[in-house]
Write a protein that holds these residues in place. Structure first.
Motif, mmCIF file in Angstrom:
data_model
loop_
_atom_site.group_PDB
_atom_site.id
_atom_site.type_symbol
_atom_site.label_atom_id
_atom_site.label_comp_id
_atom_site.label_asym_id
_atom_site.label_seq_id
_atom_site.Cartn_x
_atom_site.Cartn_y
_atom_site.Cartn_z
ATOM 1 N N LEU A 139 0.830 -1.199 0.000
ATOM 2 C CA LEU A 139 0.000 0.000 0.000
ATOM 3 C C LEU A 139 0.867 1.253 0.000
ATOM 4 O O LEU A 139 0.556 2.239 -0.668
ATOM 5 C CB LEU A 139 -0.929 -0.006 1.212
ATOM 6 C CG LEU A 139 -2.056 1.032 1.196
ATOM 7 C CD1 LEU A 139 -2.952 0.836 -0.015
ATOM 8 C CD2 LEU A 139 -2.863 0.963 2.491
ATOM 9 N N TRP A 140 1.982 1.225 0.727
ATOM 10 C CA TRP A 140 2.906 2.358 0.729
ATOM 11 C C TRP A 140 3.525 2.562 -0.645
ATOM 12 O O TRP A 140 3.640 3.679 -1.139
ATOM 13 C CB TRP A 140 3.998 2.148 1.773
ATOM 14 C CG TRP A 140 5.119 3.142 1.677
ATOM 15 C CD1 TRP A 140 6.327 2.970 1.051
ATOM 16 C CD2 TRP A 140 5.125 4.480 2.202
ATOM 17 N NE1 TRP A 140 7.092 4.106 1.161
ATOM 18 C CE2 TRP A 140 6.379 5.056 1.864
ATOM 19 C CE3 TRP A 140 4.216 5.242 2.929
ATOM 20 C CZ2 TRP A 140 6.731 6.355 2.221
ATOM 21 C CZ3 TRP A 140 4.569 6.532 3.288
ATOM 22 C CH2 TRP A 140 5.818 7.084 2.936
ATOM 23 N N HIS A 141 3.934 1.489 -1.296
ATOM 24 C CA HIS A 141 4.605 1.592 -2.591
ATOM 25 C C HIS A 141 3.735 2.258 -3.650
ATOM 26 O O HIS A 141 4.264 2.864 -4.584
ATOM 27 C CB HIS A 141 5.038 0.203 -3.078
ATOM 28 C CG HIS A 141 6.431 -0.173 -2.691
ATOM 29 N ND1 HIS A 141 7.516 0.010 -3.515
ATOM 30 C CD2 HIS A 141 6.931 -0.706 -1.548
ATOM 31 C CE1 HIS A 141 8.615 -0.401 -2.907
ATOM 32 N NE2 HIS A 141 8.286 -0.847 -1.711
ATOM 33 N N VAL A 142 2.428 2.142 -3.519
ATOM 34 C CA VAL A 142 1.549 2.729 -4.540
ATOM 35 C C VAL A 142 0.837 3.979 -4.034
ATOM 36 O O VAL A 142 0.025 4.562 -4.751
ATOM 37 C CB VAL A 142 0.512 1.695 -5.033
ATOM 38 C CG1 VAL A 142 1.230 0.491 -5.612
ATOM 39 C CG2 VAL A 142 -0.449 1.276 -3.930
ATOM 40 N N ALA A 143 1.153 4.418 -2.809
ATOM 41 C CA ALA A 143 0.511 5.612 -2.217
ATOM 42 C C ALA A 143 -0.989 5.552 -2.426
ATOM 43 O O ALA A 143 -1.618 6.520 -2.829
ATOM 44 C CB ALA A 143 1.090 6.891 -2.836
ATOM 45 N N GLY A 144 -1.558 4.397 -2.175
ATOM 46 C CA GLY A 144 -2.917 4.166 -2.634
ATOM 47 C C GLY A 144 -3.982 4.032 -1.578
ATOM 48 O O GLY A 144 -3.738 4.115 -0.381
ATOM 49 N N ARG A 145 -5.184 3.826 -2.068
ATOM 50 C CA ARG A 145 -6.300 3.422 -1.247
ATOM 51 C C ARG A 145 -6.300 1.892 -1.207
ATOM 52 O O ARG A 145 -5.957 1.233 -2.182
ATOM 53 C CB ARG A 145 -7.614 3.952 -1.822
ATOM 54 C CG ARG A 145 -7.657 5.467 -1.960
ATOM 55 C CD ARG A 145 -8.976 5.927 -2.586
ATOM 56 N NE ARG A 145 -9.000 7.381 -2.756
ATOM 57 C CZ ARG A 145 -8.620 8.020 -3.849
ATOM 58 N NH1 ARG A 145 -8.184 7.315 -4.889
ATOM 59 N NH2 ARG A 145 -8.681 9.341 -3.919
ATOM 60 N N SER A 146 -6.738 1.339 -0.097
ATOM 61 C CA SER A 146 -6.630 -0.105 0.105
ATOM 62 C C SER A 146 -7.361 -0.911 -0.958
ATOM 63 O O SER A 146 -6.929 -1.998 -1.338
ATOM 64 C CB SER A 146 -7.161 -0.475 1.490
ATOM 65 O OG SER A 146 -6.484 0.252 2.485
ATOM 66 N N GLY A 147 -8.471 -0.374 -1.465
ATOM 67 C CA GLY A 147 -9.224 -1.089 -2.481
ATOM 68 C C GLY A 147 -8.465 -1.288 -3.778
ATOM 69 O O GLY A 147 -8.795 -2.173 -4.570
ATOM 70 N N GLU A 148 -7.437 -0.465 -4.008
ATOM 71 C CA GLU A 148 -6.659 -0.568 -5.249
ATOM 72 C C GLU A 148 -5.804 -1.825 -5.286
ATOM 73 O O GLU A 148 -5.484 -2.335 -6.352
ATOM 74 C CB GLU A 148 -5.782 0.668 -5.409
ATOM 75 C CG GLU A 148 -6.575 1.948 -5.625
ATOM 76 C CD GLU A 148 -5.729 3.204 -5.518
ATOM 77 O OE1 GLU A 148 -6.308 4.295 -5.580
ATOM 78 O OE2 GLU A 148 -4.488 3.087 -5.366
ATOM 79 N N ILE A 149 -5.419 -2.344 -4.122
ATOM 80 C CA ILE A 149 -4.603 -3.556 -4.098
ATOM 81 C C ILE A 149 -5.395 -4.776 -3.636
ATOM 82 O O ILE A 149 -4.966 -5.906 -3.856
ATOM 83 C CB ILE A 149 -3.351 -3.389 -3.201
ATOM 84 C CG1 ILE A 149 -3.745 -3.224 -1.733
ATOM 85 C CG2 ILE A 149 -2.506 -2.215 -3.672
ATOM 86 C CD1 ILE A 149 -2.572 -3.295 -0.772
ATOM 87 N N GLY A 150 -6.542 -4.552 -3.020
ATOM 88 C CA GLY A 150 -7.272 -5.646 -2.393
ATOM 89 C C GLY A 150 -7.708 -6.747 -3.333
ATOM 90 O O GLY A 150 -7.809 -7.905 -2.929
#
Length: 272
Positions: free
Chosen positions: A47-58
């Motif tokens: 999640l840190w590597h993509v500076a993202g919202r959790s749904g983007e990797i879930g």
């Protein structure tokens, strides 16, 4: 402001959490706790590597991932929840073992059981099996972070199994949104807005040409480098991310009674 309600955390906090869960997994190397520790740190670090919202990797699966041969990184394009703009996620090698995405991936694969991620339909070979079983992946990642808060601090989970692995520097009421807040601020400190927004996925008013450039993996490189713990490129400059170690020299050499290195690795990381 970005995720205004979330207390900000930075690279130092992420590395400390990854280190804590690595120590937890090492102390319980033979059982389910090792798998749990590596899964937790892998989700936080990704999640840190993509500076993202959790749904983007879930909901990422192995099939969705692409490998960039030139830049030597993993990338995937995903839809965002709060905008119609798509976003390119890039996972790259890190400055040390506590910020390196490939090291965390290897740890998780080496300790994960085949049954936990295997599906006859390869579309659902989940990259984050722990996040696919919930409709609120952000809440789950937040719980992973709260478990490392010292007891007595606001928001701490009070789980005794992690009491020897707390991260004293974590702010109270830390959550998954804290990662996006800190990552976005770090990016904007080290590069022009157009590069930072490529990584965070925020909308940047631009021409059609710039929107096309924003969609490329190459334009994600300044953000990938900074979030992997390396010094930033010169202001306004781009470049390439760090490359993961290569074992190409061992590819075709028989190591143990005719077994080649690639077959051993396939078995170790449960690829085959």
């Amino acid at each position: 402001k970005i995720d205004e309600s979330a207390p900000e955390i930075g690279l130092v906090h992420v590395q400390a959490m990854v280190r804590a869960y690595s120590l937890y997994a090492t102390a319980n190397a033979a059982g389910a706790r090792a798998r749990d520790g590596h899964a937790r740190k892998f989700s936080i670090l990704s999640l840190w590597h993509v500076a993202g919202r959790s749904g983007e990797i879930g909901s990422l699966s192995y099939k969705k991932l692409d490998w960039d041969e030139e830049l030597q990184c993993v990338h995937v394009e995903v839809a965002q929840m709060k905008t119609t703009k798509t976003k390119r996620l890039v996972f790259s090698a890190g400055a040390n073992r506590h910020i390196c995405w490939f090291t965390a991936l290897g740890d998780r694969l080496a300790t994960e059981s085949r049954e936990a991620w295997y599906e006859t339909n390869e579309e659902y070979h989940w990259l984050f099996p722990d996040l696919t079983g919930t409709t609120t992946p952000g809440h789950r990642i937040g719980e992973y972070m709260k478990a490392l808060l010292p007891h007595g601090v606001a928001g701490s989970s009070k789980k005794k199994e992690f009491e020897h692995y707390v991260v004293e520097s974590l702010p109270e009421n830390v959550s998954a949104a804290s990662i996006r807040t800190g990552a976005a601020n770090k990016l904007h400190m080290h590069m022009p807005e157009e590069f930072a927004c490529t990584t965070t996925g925020h909308h940047l008013q631009s021409t059609a040409h710039q929107q096309y450039i924003n969609a490329t993996t190459a334009n994600c490189m300044p953000g990938a480098v900074v979030l992997a713990g390396f010094p930033a490129f010169g202001w306004g400059q781009s470049g390439e991310c760090a490359k993961p170690p290569s074992l190409a020299a061992l590819d075709d050499e028989p190591l143990v009674r005719g077994l080649t290195f690639d077959k051993i690795i396939d078995e170790l990381y449960r690829v085959s």
